[in-house]
Design a protein around this motif. Sequence first.
Motif, short mmCIF file in Angstrom:
data_model
loop_
_atom_site.label_atom_id
_atom_site.label_comp_id
_atom_site.label_asym_id
_atom_site.label_seq_id
_atom_site.Cartn_x
_atom_site.Cartn_y
_atom_site.Cartn_z
N THR A 78 0.87 -1.18 0.00
CA THR A 78 0.00 0.00 0.00
C THR A 78 0.91 1.23 0.00
OG1 THR A 78 -0.08 0.09 2.41
CG2 THR A 78 -1.80 -1.20 1.30
N ALA A 79 0.35 2.40 -0.29
CA ALA A 79 1.15 3.63 -0.37
C ALA A 79 1.88 3.89 0.95
CB ALA A 79 0.27 4.81 -0.73
N GLU A 80 1.19 3.75 2.07
CA GLU A 80 1.82 4.00 3.38
C GLU A 80 2.95 3.01 3.64
OE1 GLU A 80 0.53 3.09 7.85
OE2 GLU A 80 -0.76 4.58 6.88
N SER A 81 2.73 1.75 3.31
CA SER A 81 3.76 0.73 3.54
C SER A 81 4.93 0.91 2.58
CB SER A 81 3.17 -0.67 3.40
OG SER A 81 2.30 -0.93 4.48
N ARG A 82 4.64 1.43 1.40
CA ARG A 82 5.71 1.68 0.43
C ARG A 82 6.71 2.68 1.00
NH1 ARG A 82 2.76 2.81 -4.11
NH2 ARG A 82 2.46 0.58 -4.37
N GLN A 83 6.21 3.71 1.69
CA GLN A 83 7.09 4.71 2.31
C GLN A 83 7.97 4.06 3.38
OE1 GLN A 83 4.38 7.73 3.67
NE2 GLN A 83 4.40 8.80 1.70
N LYS A 84 7.37 3.19 4.19
CA LYS A 84 8.15 2.47 5.22
C LYS A 84 9.22 1.60 4.58
CE LYS A 84 4.46 1.90 8.63
NZ LYS A 84 3.63 0.88 9.32
N ALA A 85 8.83 0.89 3.52
CA ALA A 85 9.77 -0.01 2.85
C ALA A 85 10.91 0.76 2.19
CB ALA A 85 9.03 -0.85 1.81
N GLU A 86 10.60 1.92 1.63
CA GLU A 86 11.65 2.75 1.02
C GLU A 86 12.64 3.22 2.08
OE1 GLU A 86 9.38 5.73 -1.03
OE2 GLU A 86 9.05 4.43 -2.78
N ALA A 87 12.14 3.56 3.26
CA ALA A 87 13.03 3.97 4.36
C ALA A 87 13.91 2.81 4.80
CB ALA A 87 12.21 4.50 5.54
N ILE A 88 13.34 1.62 4.85
CA ILE A 88 14.12 0.42 5.22
C ILE A 88 15.21 0.17 4.17
CG2 ILE A 88 14.01 -2.09 5.47
CD1 ILE A 88 11.17 -1.68 6.69
N MET A 89 14.83 0.26 2.89
CA MET A 89 15.82 0.04 1.81
C MET A 89 16.94 1.08 1.88
SD MET A 89 15.22 -2.56 -0.18
CE MET A 89 15.79 -2.25 -1.83
#
Length: 186
Positions: A78-89
């Motif tokens: 989802t859009a919100e989770s994508r932001q979290k995942a980008e921060a993790i990457m």
Amino acid sequence: KGEPALSFIARDVTERKIIEKALKASEERFRAFFENMRDGVVVSQFGVILQTNKRMAEILGLETAQELVGKNLFDFLTAESRQKAEAIMHAFQSGEKESESGMLSLLHANGSHVFCELSIAFVGLQGEHMGLSVVRDMTDRLKLEEQLKRTKLDWEQTFDAVKDMVILTDNEGWVTRCNRATAATF
């Protein structure tokens, strides 16, 4: 001198065959664990899925794990989770973190959201950076927890709405709870 000759070289490959057999057995054990995990497992490189198991496909509402291979993990967030995942990457690429865990929301094939607990470890293998993710579907558990909260609230409201005095005690007779009518009386 014109006479037939026979020449050969022999090499003992027994040790190599033993090692190959052990490696094959180890690979089969790993594959069995990988394929039969109750959680989704994903091996990825910079977000691209290299390998996954059937459970991951089931979590996303897909028929086979092969449908995920070559796709980008971010396409299922989802859009919100994508932001979290980008921060993790970013934290991984900058060397700040080697592993992370948390909750993410994935997109199911039917369009619904699947709430998952993610644990990811980043490793370097033969000069290549890869992520190993374990994904646990928490959707049903979260729904049950929410239902439990609502049921508890309903019970508390009903308990306090009773006009008669109600006192709850433990097995030893100690008061553990009383309703508003009881509290107002004393």
